[in-house]
Design a protein around this motif. Sequence first.
Motif, PDB file in Angstrom:
ATOM      1  N   GLU A   1     -23.849 -38.644  92.592  1.00 36.31           N
ATOM      2  CA  GLU A   1     -22.549 -39.249  92.870  1.00 36.31           C
ATOM      3  C   GLU A   1     -21.749 -39.448  91.584  1.00 36.31           C
ATOM      4  OE1 GLU A   1     -23.038 -42.902  94.976  1.00 36.31           O
ATOM      5  OE2 GLU A   1     -24.247 -42.022  96.579  1.00 36.31           O
ATOM      6  N   ARG A   2     -20.428 -39.409  91.717  1.00 27.57           N
ATOM      7  CA  ARG A   2     -19.566 -39.684  90.573  1.00 27.57           C
ATOM      8  C   ARG A   2     -19.621 -41.168  90.225  1.00 27.57           C
ATOM      9  NH1 ARG A   2     -15.922 -35.463  89.380  1.00 27.57           N
ATOM     10  NH2 ARG A   2     -15.453 -36.760  87.570  1.00 27.57           N
ATOM     11  N   HIS A   3     -19.208 -41.499  89.019  1.00 28.75           N
ATOM     12  CA  HIS A   3     -19.227 -42.890  88.565  1.00 28.75           C
ATOM     13  C   HIS A   3     -18.265 -43.747  89.389  1.00 28.75           C
ATOM     14  CE1 HIS A   3     -15.952 -40.924  86.301  1.00 28.75           C
ATOM     15  NE2 HIS A   3     -15.355 -42.110  86.332  1.00 28.75           N
ATOM     16  N   HIS A   4     -18.567 -45.048  89.455  1.00 25.33           N
ATOM     17  CA  HIS A   4     -17.707 -45.995  90.164  1.00 25.33           C
ATOM     18  C   HIS A   4     -16.656 -46.599  89.243  1.00 25.33           C
ATOM     19  CE1 HIS A   4     -21.281 -46.679  93.136  1.00 25.33           C
ATOM     20  NE2 HIS A   4     -20.572 -45.614  93.447  1.00 25.33           N
ATOM     21  N   ASP A   5     -17.028 -46.798  87.977  1.00 23.68           N
ATOM     22  CA  ASP A   5     -16.108 -47.406  87.012  1.00 23.68           C
ATOM     23  C   ASP A   5     -16.193 -46.685  85.676  1.00 23.68           C
ATOM     24  OD1 ASP A   5     -14.995 -49.827  88.433  1.00 23.68           O
ATOM     25  OD2 ASP A   5     -17.136 -50.290  88.585  1.00 23.68           O
TER      26      ASP A   5
ATOM     27  N   TRP B   1     -22.198 -47.033  87.471  1.00 23.82           N
ATOM     28  CA  TRP B   1     -22.448 -46.781  88.897  1.00 23.82           C
ATOM     29  C   TRP B   1     -23.360 -47.880  89.407  1.00 23.82           C
ATOM     30  CZ3 TRP B   1     -27.154 -45.716  91.332  1.00 23.82           C
ATOM     31  CH2 TRP B   1     -27.100 -45.119  92.601  1.00 23.82           C
ATOM     32  N   LYS B   2     -23.124 -48.374  90.630  1.00 32.58           N
ATOM     33  CA  LYS B   2     -23.917 -49.475  91.167  1.00 32.58           C
ATOM     34  C   LYS B   2     -24.433 -49.154  92.564  1.00 32.58           C
ATOM     35  CE  LYS B   2     -21.594 -53.217  88.645  1.00 32.58           C
ATOM     36  NZ  LYS B   2     -20.927 -54.540  88.747  1.00 32.58           N
ATOM     37  N   THR B   3     -25.563 -49.796  92.889  1.00 30.64           N
ATOM     38  CA  THR B   3     -26.103 -49.682  94.236  1.00 30.64           C
ATOM     39  C   THR B   3     -26.919 -50.928  94.540  1.00 30.64           C
ATOM     40  OG1 THR B   3     -27.319 -48.232  95.759  1.00 30.64           O
ATOM     41  CG2 THR B   3     -28.269 -48.534  93.574  1.00 30.64           C
TER      42      THR B   3
ATOM     43  N   LYS C   1     -23.099 -37.541  86.662  1.00 32.46           N
ATOM     44  CA  LYS C   1     -23.336 -37.998  88.032  1.00 32.46           C
ATOM     45  C   LYS C   1     -24.605 -38.839  88.078  1.00 32.46           C
ATOM     46  CE  LYS C   1     -20.865 -34.269  90.388  1.00 32.46           C
ATOM     47  NZ  LYS C   1     -20.943 -33.170  91.379  1.00 32.46           N
TER      48      LYS C   1
ATOM     49  N   TYR D   1     -19.481 -44.970  81.438  1.00 31.70           N
ATOM     50  CA  TYR D   1     -19.383 -44.672  82.861  1.00 31.70           C
ATOM     51  C   TYR D   1     -20.458 -45.477  83.595  1.00 31.70           C
ATOM     52  CZ  TYR D   1     -16.623 -40.777  81.107  1.00 31.70           C
ATOM     53  OH  TYR D   1     -15.665 -40.027  80.472  1.00 31.70           O
TER      54      TYR D   1
ATOM     55  N   THR E   1     -27.437 -51.447  88.315  1.00 26.57           N
ATOM     56  CA  THR E   1     -26.273 -50.896  87.626  1.00 26.57           C
ATOM     57  C   THR E   1     -26.758 -49.842  86.635  1.00 26.57           C
ATOM     58  OG1 THR E   1     -25.058 -52.989  87.783  1.00 26.57           O
ATOM     59  CG2 THR E   1     -24.282 -51.388  86.162  1.00 26.57           C
TER      60      THR E   1
END
Length: 230
Positions: A79-83, A93-95, A75, A91, A51
Motif C-alpha cells: 500500500e502507498r503511504h498514508h502521510d 503508514w498505520k494499521t 509501499k 513516509y 506505525t
Amino acid sequence: MTRQLFTYLFVILSGFSFVSCEKINSNDLAYDTPVYQSYKLVYDNYKNETTASAEFKVRNSSGVHIKLVEDSNVKFNGERHHDYWPLFHEYTWKTRGFADVDFIYNKSWDRDFVNSIYTDDIAYTTIPNDLDEIDLFSSGRLYWNGSPLGYDESITISIEQSGTTISKTASRRNAEYIYLDSDDMRNLYPGSATIYLEREKRYRLDEEDGYAGGKKIIIMKDRRQIYLYE
C-alpha cells in the motif's frame, strides 16, 4: 548581550531548519547513485496500533534527504503511504494491531528493494499490571513484562507529570530491570503521573542499495497511569 543571544539562537535555528528541510528529488539523482534506507516499525500497545515509517538519503546516513517522485516510491505491505512529513521527508503508514510489514522501495521502474520487519523481531513487552504506584523517596528496581534484553537492544522507562519528564535507559545485554533512584524523581511530586515504556531493537537491512547501508528499527511501546506518593 540580549541581542547577541538572540542572534546566536537565530543562527542555530536557521541552521537546523536548513539541514532538516534540505532535500533532493529522486528524479534528479543519477541512476547509479546509492540510496541509504531507514525503516522503522513502532507498535503502541496502549493504542493497539502499528506505525511504519521510511526515509531515504543520498549515499549514507549523513546524506541529503530524498523526496520520492515519478517512478520512485515506497509501499508498505503493497500500500502507498498514508502521510508524508516534509520536515524530514518521512513516509508513514498505520494499521490496527501488531503487524508484520514489508517495506518495498521502488527506486526506479526496474529496481526495487524489499526489507521486512516482523512482529517476532522483538519480544512482546509491557508495563506490569501491578505497577500502579511508586514511592518518591524509595529506590528500587522497575521490572517489565517480557524477556531480558538481547543484542543491539534497549529499554527506556519514563515518568511524565505536568510537563516534567524523567527517563532511565537500560542497554546491557540480559538486563531484566531498570534501577530507579529517589534522586531521579526529585523534580516530581505526589499525585498522578504517566509511566512510559519503550523497547527498541536494531537490525541490518535485508537488501541494501550498493554501499549506502541503512537500518531497520522495531519499537514496542506501552504506557499507563500511576500514582506517586511519599
